[in-house]
Design a protein around this motif. Structure first.
Motif, mmCIF file in Angstrom:
data_model
loop_
_atom_site.group_PDB
_atom_site.id
_atom_site.type_symbol
_atom_site.label_atom_id
_atom_site.label_comp_id
_atom_site.label_asym_id
_atom_site.label_seq_id
_atom_site.Cartn_x
_atom_site.Cartn_y
_atom_site.Cartn_z
ATOM 1 N N ARG A 131 -44.894 -37.353 -0.097
ATOM 2 C CA ARG A 131 -44.097 -38.570 0.045
ATOM 3 C C ARG A 131 -42.679 -38.354 -0.489
ATOM 4 N NH1 ARG A 131 -47.504 -43.346 1.344
ATOM 5 N NH2 ARG A 131 -49.554 -42.414 1.627
ATOM 6 N N ARG A 132 -41.821 -39.293 -0.160
ATOM 7 C CA ARG A 132 -40.480 -39.317 -0.719
ATOM 8 C C ARG A 132 -40.396 -40.542 -1.623
ATOM 9 N NH1 ARG A 132 -35.319 -36.961 0.566
ATOM 10 N NH2 ARG A 132 -33.669 -38.485 0.269
ATOM 11 N N ASP A 133 -39.959 -40.350 -2.846
ATOM 12 C CA ASP A 133 -39.933 -41.446 -3.818
ATOM 13 C C ASP A 133 -38.666 -42.279 -3.621
ATOM 14 O OD1 ASP A 133 -40.065 -43.168 -5.908
ATOM 15 O OD2 ASP A 133 -39.949 -41.655 -7.481
ATOM 16 N N ARG A 135 -37.861 -44.962 -4.835
ATOM 17 C CA ARG A 135 -37.349 -45.658 -6.028
ATOM 18 C C ARG A 135 -36.473 -44.752 -6.863
ATOM 19 N NH1 ARG A 135 -42.178 -49.176 -8.505
ATOM 20 N NH2 ARG A 135 -40.507 -49.643 -9.962
ATOM 21 N N SER A 149 -39.151 -31.476 -0.062
ATOM 22 C CA SER A 149 -38.927 -31.216 1.360
ATOM 23 C C SER A 149 -39.493 -29.861 1.777
ATOM 24 C CB SER A 149 -37.428 -31.267 1.679
ATOM 25 O OG SER A 149 -36.975 -32.602 1.687
ATOM 26 N N THR A 169 -43.253 -44.126 -1.029
ATOM 27 C CA THR A 169 -44.452 -44.439 -1.818
ATOM 28 C C THR A 169 -45.144 -45.713 -1.318
ATOM 29 O OG1 THR A 169 -43.280 -45.719 -3.499
ATOM 30 C CG2 THR A 169 -43.420 -43.345 -3.857
ATOM 31 N N VAL B 98 -34.782 -25.475 4.945
ATOM 32 C CA VAL B 98 -35.963 -25.485 4.096
ATOM 33 C C VAL B 98 -37.135 -24.699 4.668
ATOM 34 C CG1 VAL B 98 -35.365 -27.699 3.057
ATOM 35 C CG2 VAL B 98 -36.830 -27.652 5.075
ATOM 36 N N ASP B 133 -43.008 -39.477 -9.936
ATOM 37 C CA ASP B 133 -43.851 -39.815 -8.794
ATOM 38 C C ASP B 133 -45.224 -39.183 -8.967
ATOM 39 O OD1 ASP B 133 -45.023 -40.410 -6.424
ATOM 40 O OD2 ASP B 133 -43.638 -39.273 -5.176
ATOM 41 N N ARG B 135 -47.808 -39.602 -7.378
ATOM 42 C CA ARG B 135 -48.534 -39.297 -6.145
ATOM 43 C C ARG B 135 -48.136 -37.950 -5.568
ATOM 44 N NH1 ARG B 135 -48.801 -44.714 -2.617
ATOM 45 N NH2 ARG B 135 -49.873 -43.269 -1.247
ATOM 46 N N THR B 169 -44.702 -44.480 -10.680
ATOM 47 C CA THR B 169 -44.269 -45.511 -9.732
ATOM 48 C C THR B 169 -45.044 -46.815 -9.914
ATOM 49 O OG1 THR B 169 -45.794 -44.827 -7.975
ATOM 50 C CG2 THR B 169 -43.672 -43.717 -8.046
#
Lengths: 282, 282
Positions: A131-133, A135, A149, A169, B98, B133, B135, B169
């Motif tokens: 996932r990409r956070d 927040r 990434s 998230t 990447v 994070d 997760r 989170t």
């Protein structure tokens, strides 16, 4: 060609201290840009994002004469159309640990490569488990801490596709590993908002403006992976690739599985603007 | 003293390629360890975590003879008690982006420093706005993409304290920027679980085992910042610091604002185990 703190150097060989915090902690920011002649394309937009990242990380970049460090690079590399990666790390830290000592001087690396022709094939992607956070303020800048990434792209490579889309998230889409995501849903061009974890991409900004110019309704909206399967078209954008059609996700076709007319129109707008820049720069 | 791919080198001067993915993408893993004589303290635990990180990132470390790259380092640096940082990046990538190309050879950097005496003062911390994070599988390994911790530590530095605690989170605590968090709540030693974003720290594992030996009830539980204000004691652990008392958070005292008896007992257990290791290694 490579320039470290303004000095040209061959790419081979050691140029960075093993104590550089870019290497030890992913502590720095970067931009990847197009350039022609002596000029970087859409420099102000890239500089604004670089500054935002530097401000967030308290990286003192104002004393660096970035235009001077960049201006000659594409020309010296003798490339009519180039990709320039500008990396600014926090610099060499003889200490240990994450605390930021006073007085560090940032390391600036400028790398210049020929601009490769765009990929001939449209992209196919998976939805990554990574996932990409959204927040984290780091989701809105381009820091050197890019392992998230890399992880998502590895997943795409294992599954035999070009790229991976990352959810945030909350489960809505943020973008792809190195590009922004667009789709055409119910006749409207849509893209995830920055608050959903989308990087404020320079090509993304171009496309949103170009869509206006073409009379295409466009909106920032939260997108779920299943929305892509209801989309007529989708594409990815970044400053180097421009506009790349996205025709499949998780093995399912988007629209009819071929690049659509809005994607083609926006890609043409991007290509025209770039051609005009190249003509003006030469 | 510095060793790059097994060769000793002075710390000054360039040793790393500017194309190393450790520098360009924070793409690699590291461990920071104590060592005495030729031996690294709790090497198996550090190696297990390094392997977990390498597996996650598909970094081929099995062909590297890490013990050979490490064994001589503390002795060659002629330090009776040392800190060894082992960094393994994905290596030099002439490409851009990447995607992980086949055939890269990891870069291995071993840095050896004298083990500094523990900080004389107990730690004071803030709760950072930056989150961890929980997760992301990256939260369970030590990758080079450490900008999140740098950001949180910068916040602590601005507010004039030693460290920052990071929430995940969901809002429960994960740990501090470079250490695990423990507290004594209702007579029980508690620490955030790995699923809450806690790094599976080697000193954390030591403390949980030592607590058993001392007949101290211990549990992994979700902790909110306000729980710390109800705690009698708190402390931070990592492989270099060992056990460091934490006596204030966001300007409010934890317990009576002084290191407590359980903290002292666990610190003594750590110090004894280390002293025995040093005696055996010399």
């Amino acid at each position: 060609m490579l320039f470290v703190n303004g000095s040209p150097a061959p790419e081979e060989g050691p140029r960075i201290s093993a104590l550089d915090r870019g290497f030890t902690l992913g502590d720095g920011v970067f931009e990847t840009m197009r350039a022609a002649g002596r000029r970087v394309y859409r420099w102000e937009a890239h500089l604004a994002r670089l500054r935002a990242g530097a401000l967030l990380l308290a990286l003192p970049i104002d004393a660096l004469d970035l235009p001077a460090l960049l201006d000659d690079a594409p020309a010296r590399a003798a490339l009519p159309q180039a990709v320039v990666r500008l990396t600014v790390s926090r610099g060499v830290d003889a200490g240990r640990g994450v605390a930021v000592p006073p007085g560090l001087r940032p390391t600036v690396v400028v790398r210049v490569l020929p601009l490769a022709p765009p990929p001939g094939e449209p992209a196919r992607a998976i939805v990554a488990t990574t996932r990409r956070d959204e927040r984290s303020p780091l989701s809105r800048v381009k820091s050197l801490s890019y392992a998230g990434s890399v992880l998502a792209r590895l997943e795409a490579q294992r599954r035999g596709v070009d790229d991976a889309l990352l959810r945030n998230t909350r489960g809505t889409l943020a973008g792809a590993t190195t590009s922004n995501l667009f789709a055409v849903l119910d006749g409207t061009l849509v893209t995830p908002p920055v608050r959903a974890g989308a990087l404020p991409g320079t090509a993304r900004a171009f496309v949103l403006t170009a869509a206006q110019g073409l009379g295409m309704p466009a909106r920032e909206v939260d997108l779920r992976p299943r929305d892509l399967l209801a989309a007529k078209e989708a594409f990815l954008t970044n400053a180097v690739l421009g506009v790349r059609p996205l025709v499949a996700v998780d093995g399912q076709a988007i629209g009819d599985g071929h690049p659509g007319p809005r994607t083609a129109a926006l890609r043409a707008a991007w290509d025209e603007a770039w051609a005009a820049f190249v003509a003006g720069a030469s």
